[in-house]
Write an enzyme that holds these catalytic residues in place. Sequence first.
Site, PDB file in Angstrom:
ATOM      1  N   TYR A   1      32.562  29.481  39.478  1.00 12.48           N
ATOM      2  CA  TYR A   1      31.775  30.754  39.678  1.00 12.48           C
ATOM      3  C   TYR A   1      30.682  30.553  40.950  1.00 12.48           C
ATOM      4  CZ  TYR A   1      31.608  34.247  36.151  1.00 12.48           C
ATOM      5  OH  TYR A   1      31.920  35.223  35.321  1.00 12.48           O
TER       6      TYR A   1
ATOM      7  N   GLU B   1      28.761  33.549  42.117  1.00 13.18           N
ATOM      8  CA  GLU B   1      28.069  34.646  42.371  1.00 13.18           C
ATOM      9  C   GLU B   1      26.984  34.625  43.367  1.00 13.18           C
ATOM     10  OE1 GLU B   1      26.173  35.830  38.734  1.00 13.18           O
ATOM     11  OE2 GLU B   1      28.006  36.995  37.979  1.00 13.18           O
TER      12      GLU B   1
ATOM     13  N   THR C   1      42.940  46.626  52.347  1.00 12.35           N
ATOM     14  CA  THR C   1      43.537  45.731  51.315  1.00 12.35           C
ATOM     15  C   THR C   1      44.008  44.371  52.040  1.00 12.35           C
ATOM     16  OG1 THR C   1      45.585  46.574  51.643  1.00 12.35           O
ATOM     17  CG2 THR C   1      44.565  47.574  49.628  1.00 12.35           C
TER      18      THR C   1
ATOM     19  N   LYS D   1      48.808  44.417  52.015  1.00 15.95           N
ATOM     20  CA  LYS D   1      49.947  45.285  52.501  1.00 15.95           C
ATOM     21  C   LYS D   1      50.411  44.642  54.020  1.00 15.95           C
ATOM     22  CE  LYS D   1      48.075  48.859  49.726  1.00 15.95           C
ATOM     23  NZ  LYS D   1      47.433  50.102  49.800  1.00 15.95           N
TER      24      LYS D   1
ATOM     25  N   ARG E   1      46.621  39.404  47.064  1.00 14.80           N
ATOM     26  CA  ARG E   1      45.963  40.707  46.583  1.00 14.80           C
ATOM     27  C   ARG E   1      44.627  40.880  46.700  1.00 14.80           C
ATOM     28  NH1 ARG E   1      48.947  44.674  44.816  1.00 14.80           N
ATOM     29  NH2 ARG E   1      50.685  43.632  45.470  1.00 14.80           N
TER      30      ARG E   1
END
Length: 420
Positions: free
Chosen positions: A51, A53, A223, A226, A232
């Site tokens: 984690y 954040e 993105t 691609k 991804r």
Amino acid sequence: MTALQQTDPEIYKLLACERERQENRLELIASENFTSPAVMEAQGSIFTNKYAEGYPGKRYYGGCVHADVVEELARTRGRALFGCDHINVQPHSGTQANMAVYFTAMKPGDAYLGMNLAHGGHLSMGHPKNFSGIIYHVIPYAVRADDHRIDYDQVRDLARKHKPRMIIAGASAYPRIIRYDLFAEIAAEVGAILMADIAHVAGLVAAGQHPSPFPHADFVTTTTHKTLRGPRGGLVMCKQQYAAALDSCIFPGMQGGPLMHVIAAKAVALGEAMTQQFKEYQARVVQNAKALASGLLEEGFRLISGGTDNHLVLIDLTDKGINGAQAQEYLESAGITVNKNSIPFDPLPPGKASGIRIGTPAVTTRNMGVEEMRLIAGMISKVLTQYANEDVVTRTRNEVLELCRQFPLYPQNGNGILHG
Ligand SMILES: *Cc1c(COP(=O)(O)O)cnc(C)c1O
């Protein structure tokens, strides 16, 4: 035996099947690509446990010492690659990246110009069931009927008339160069923010095969999976003046913890994109698309805009007696993967569509070249004109297999990550 094989043979088997599918079919979906084993290794890594954040140096959890360095590396590489002031590498996807800009630049109900979805625009540019169409007032612009190029005069007229808060330059199915300089002129004239969505052409931009949206755009989204050939995910870049607002919009505004394993993989992909090999790869992507386009023209197909400047070709099937959905299905049965696609002024609904979209990023990653593009154009033509002839389909399926064998996808086999 791998851990996955032992723990979950069902999923293990599906991974093996998917690998086999990717290995033995021609992947011509313009938005897909094959990442390097290094990218997959980072994405399938230990960082999935962490984690983090917040942002490097300003985290809400302890133990972020290595996460901080990874994210800082991703950001430094991204800034250097695209030549931008600021980058946020946390968006989980391209749509999330767009959402981040919309939230930063607009208030609910504000108007923006975006490319008509049927003319090449993306879902996140105002589809009525997408947040972009629900929360904001989208004003779609189109391509011209004669040459299928973006109608910049219409963009200017709409901008003058509606005074939108933002103008978006970017598309998912547009085979030509996008003139960010012209969009910037129009945006400046009406005092609108300019956002470029380079999801499709990011790799070309990084390699100098497509004009850069910098310094024209205020925000640039993309993105990473691609043409950029990474994991991804999404990225947002912006001018320094928007940096703090953008970051706070992404976290805590719309996401919780970042996907640190994906950010590690983004760093790897951005590093790969800075190499000479990547530049040469993107040049071949464009060359191959041109070869595919001229092969298809010689086979008698009509192409939207008559050809291509980038990595994709849009075939207009209206004179062939089949729709896009049928073409997709026939090609699939021959081992060729494409997607049905609306064409400008399409008389059919998107579920059927009058066209198919074909791209060269994935087959070029397999090292296929101009000669193979000619072969592929011939195969597509045979299948789409003789789909009822089982012999033709079977023969084409075998030719596809043979081509795939000549251009192995992941030669470094036997790697647990790839489940080879
Ligand atoms: C693919 C694409 C996106 C969204 O990407 P996802 O990661 O699927 O959310 C956004 N904009 C454009 C132009 C795209 O082509």
